[in-house]
Design a protein around this motif. Structure first.
Motif, PDB file in Angstrom:
ATOM      1  N   SER A   1      41.744  43.353  24.197  1.00 55.28           N
ATOM      2  CA  SER A   1      40.575  42.475  24.279  1.00 55.28           C
ATOM      3  C   SER A   1      39.665  42.892  25.414  1.00 55.28           C
ATOM      4  O   SER A   1      40.093  43.532  26.382  1.00 55.28           O
ATOM      5  CB  SER A   1      41.024  41.016  24.471  1.00 55.28           C
ATOM      6  OG  SER A   1      41.710  40.874  25.711  1.00 55.28           O
TER       7      SER A   1
ATOM      8  N   THR B   1      38.129  41.905  13.831  1.00 54.29           N
ATOM      9  CA  THR B   1      37.795  41.637  15.227  1.00 54.29           C
ATOM     10  C   THR B   1      37.511  40.154  15.397  1.00 54.29           C
ATOM     11  O   THR B   1      36.616  39.610  14.753  1.00 54.29           O
ATOM     12  CB  THR B   1      36.571  42.447  15.682  1.00 54.29           C
ATOM     13  OG1 THR B   1      36.834  43.838  15.498  1.00 54.29           O
ATOM     14  CG2 THR B   1      36.250  42.174  17.138  1.00 54.29           C
TER      15      THR B   1
ATOM     16  N   CYS C   1      37.092  30.066  17.897  1.00 53.42           N
ATOM     17  CA  CYS C   1      37.199  31.437  17.393  1.00 53.42           C
ATOM     18  C   CYS C   1      36.544  31.628  16.029  1.00 53.42           C
ATOM     19  O   CYS C   1      36.534  30.735  15.190  1.00 53.42           O
ATOM     20  CB  CYS C   1      38.672  31.842  17.293  1.00 53.42           C
ATOM     21  SG  CYS C   1      39.579  31.737  18.853  1.00 53.42           S
TER      22      CYS C   1
ATOM     23  N   MET D   1      27.259  36.595  16.073  1.00 47.25           N
ATOM     24  CA  MET D   1      27.632  36.690  17.471  1.00 47.25           C
ATOM     25  C   MET D   1      26.538  37.362  18.284  1.00 47.25           C
ATOM     26  O   MET D   1      26.229  36.963  19.391  1.00 47.25           O
ATOM     27  CB  MET D   1      28.943  37.473  17.599  1.00 47.25           C
ATOM     28  CG  MET D   1      29.409  37.613  19.048  1.00 47.25           C
ATOM     29  SD  MET D   1      29.606  36.022  19.876  1.00 47.25           S
ATOM     30  CE  MET D   1      30.887  35.307  18.861  1.00 47.25           C
TER      31      MET D   1
ATOM     32  N   TYR E   1      36.518  36.777  17.739  1.00 47.99           N
ATOM     33  CA  TYR E   1      35.674  36.388  18.870  1.00 47.99           C
ATOM     34  C   TYR E   1      36.047  34.960  19.249  1.00 47.99           C
ATOM     35  O   TYR E   1      35.892  34.041  18.447  1.00 47.99           O
ATOM     36  CB  TYR E   1      34.197  36.462  18.490  1.00 47.99           C
ATOM     37  CG  TYR E   1      33.747  37.842  18.069  1.00 47.99           C
ATOM     38  CD1 TYR E   1      33.163  38.714  18.985  1.00 47.99           C
ATOM     39  CD2 TYR E   1      33.904  38.280  16.750  1.00 47.99           C
ATOM     40  CE1 TYR E   1      32.755  39.975  18.607  1.00 47.99           C
ATOM     41  CE2 TYR E   1      33.498  39.546  16.359  1.00 47.99           C
ATOM     42  CZ  TYR E   1      32.926  40.386  17.295  1.00 47.99           C
ATOM     43  OH  TYR E   1      32.511  41.648  16.911  1.00 47.99           O
TER      44      TYR E   1
ATOM     45  N   VAL F   1      36.653  39.294  22.994  1.00 52.26           N
ATOM     46  CA  VAL F   1      36.550  40.085  21.771  1.00 52.26           C
ATOM     47  C   VAL F   1      37.892  40.786  21.575  1.00 52.26           C
ATOM     48  O   VAL F   1      38.301  41.587  22.411  1.00 52.26           O
ATOM     49  CB  VAL F   1      35.403  41.110  21.869  1.00 52.26           C
ATOM     50  CG1 VAL F   1      35.297  41.915  20.588  1.00 52.26           C
ATOM     51  CG2 VAL F   1      34.088  40.395  22.178  1.00 52.26           C
TER      52      VAL F   1
END
Length: 423
Positions: free
Chosen positions: A420, A387, A381, A1, A389, A412
């Motif tokens: 988020s 976590t 996603c 990411m 993304y 996030v």
């Protein structure tokens, strides 16, 4: 990411400041730009030379900084460039390839499977391509067609929406929606049946079974002048496999998709019942069917979108504990699209009440763009630990700055709390 964000920022800066390159080269000593350990250090250096803070829509670089920036980027690119473009499909006809699903074998990164919605047969059909040498060369294989129970289990007429996943036991699993577009005016008959199906691959994706595994079948057929049966239609399946070490469901296969309930019953106003899911007439919902492993039977689908009646588009991730979380869009509000998280807990899907993203999408500003863009609001996603993304496109985030064109954003998400941030 981080690499994606860094590359996007670099591309943005390069595009904004290219026009200043010529004059900057004449007026600045750019023969030896200082080294920077990352793009953040470079941006801070550039900002330190400017009297005004960086603002994307009216950005100005200090004199000479554009050439310095571009030269540094060129040096960085030259030091890291090692790849080459490789043609994946093997056919040589001009028909398009649209939509791509792909996955890397978690046991050997040299094994790679790509599947595309391929029009080489004058109609859309899935072809998959396998590489065992890190993407240097690929095979070319046709995915098996669907098996429609209404028409004697012969293959349906089209396929769309490719999904690809690997497990840690050497299996690939491919998913698609397949359906009929049959309009027989001579015999007063139409057939628009839809089916979600998967097929298991062996040898680390090298080949697949001859028979598909139907996940969900929805009839939509009848006569133009008389009775017809069309309670529901299926759309947009994707696939995720639980490869989390130590997960109680390691190897589980999740296939998820949208069901549009047009209405069941004699008058078409009754809810649709599909597996364990009940979907009101005139609404849509996200359904999830799961199997304990590749090649094993799927259970009945469950509804993952809760009480939301205008759900569409979904993507599922598995956290570090083996718990699946699915993200989907809800279109109940005529202005805002809201993205929600749903978590599988004790065998039931529960939607967190607060959306992880609220945004407006109006499309692109370019009149020269001829392709459909509404699908870019779909969450794409991934997850790192716990976590998630989720990337998506929007023209405006909630009460943020509106844009004439669309930008790409990332939500996030803490998958436990649902909290988020949007970037």
């Amino acid at each position: 990411m981080k690499r994606i964000v860094r590359a996007t920022f670099v591309a943005l800066l390069s595009a904004l400041f290219w026009t200043q390159l010529a004059s900057a080269q004449q007026s600045a000593n750019v023969s030896n730009p200082p080294p920077f350990k990352d793009i953040g250090a470079l941006v801070r250096h550039v900002q330190s030379r400017s009297k005004a803070p960086f603002h994307r829509d009216g950005a100005q670089l200090p004199k000479g900084a554009a050439a310095e920036l571009l030269q540094h980027l060129a040096r960085a690119a030259a030091s890291t460039a090692r790849g080459q473009n490789v043609k994946v499909n093997r056919d040589r006809n001009p028909w398009p390839k649209a939509e791509i699903g792909s996955a890397v074998d978690p046991t050997n990164g040299n094994n790679y499977v790509v599947m595309t919605n391929d029009f080489r047969e004058n109609y859309d059909h899935m072809f998959y391509h396998v590489s065992s040498n890190g993407g240097l060369s690929f095979t070319d294989d046709s995915m098996v067609g669907g098996a429609d129970p209404v028409t004697g289990f012969i293959p349906l007429t089209f396929q769309s929406d490719p999904g690809v996943a690997f497990d840690t036991r050497g299996h690939s699993v491919l998913s698609t929606i397949t359906g009929n577009l049959i309009f027989d005016f001579g015999n007063d008959y139409f057939n628009n049946d839809t089916e979600i199906e998967t097929v298991v691959g062996y040898g680390h994706g090298a080949y697949t079974l001859l028979l598909p595994t139907p996940i969900d079948d929805q009839p939509c057929n009848g006569t133009f002048t008389g009775a017809f049966n069309c309670p529901a239609q299926l759309d947009k399946p994707l696939i995720t496999i639980d490869n989390v070490a130590g997960s109680p469901n390691n190897g589980a296969v999740y296939v998820y998709y949208t069901l549009f309930c047009l209405g069941a019953g004699p008058t078409g106003n009754q809810p649709c019942k599909d597996g364990n899911a009940v979907v009101p007439a005139g609404s849509s919902a996200i359904l999830v069917a799961s199997s304990p492993g590749a090649g094993l039977a799927f259970g009945p689908p469950k509804k993952a979108s809760g009480s939301f009646h205008n759900a569409q588009f979904s993507d599922l991730v598995v956290d570090s504990h083996g718990t699946p979380h699915i993200f989907f869009d809800d279109f109940s509000d005529p202005l805002f699209v809201r993205m929600y998280e749903s978590t599988l807990t004790a065998g039931a899907w529960a939607v967190k009440p607060t959306p992880v993203a609220t945004f407006i999408f109006r499309g692109l500003a370019s009149i020269n763009w001829g392709f459909r863009t509404n699908g870019t609001v779909a969450p794409g996603c991934g997850i790192d630990g716990d976590t998630a993304y989720c990337a998506f496109s929007a023209n405006q985030i909630k009460d943020g700055h509106p844009e004439s064109g669309a930008s790409v954003y990332v939500a996030v998400v803490d998958t436990f709390s649902g909290a988020s941030t949007i970037h």
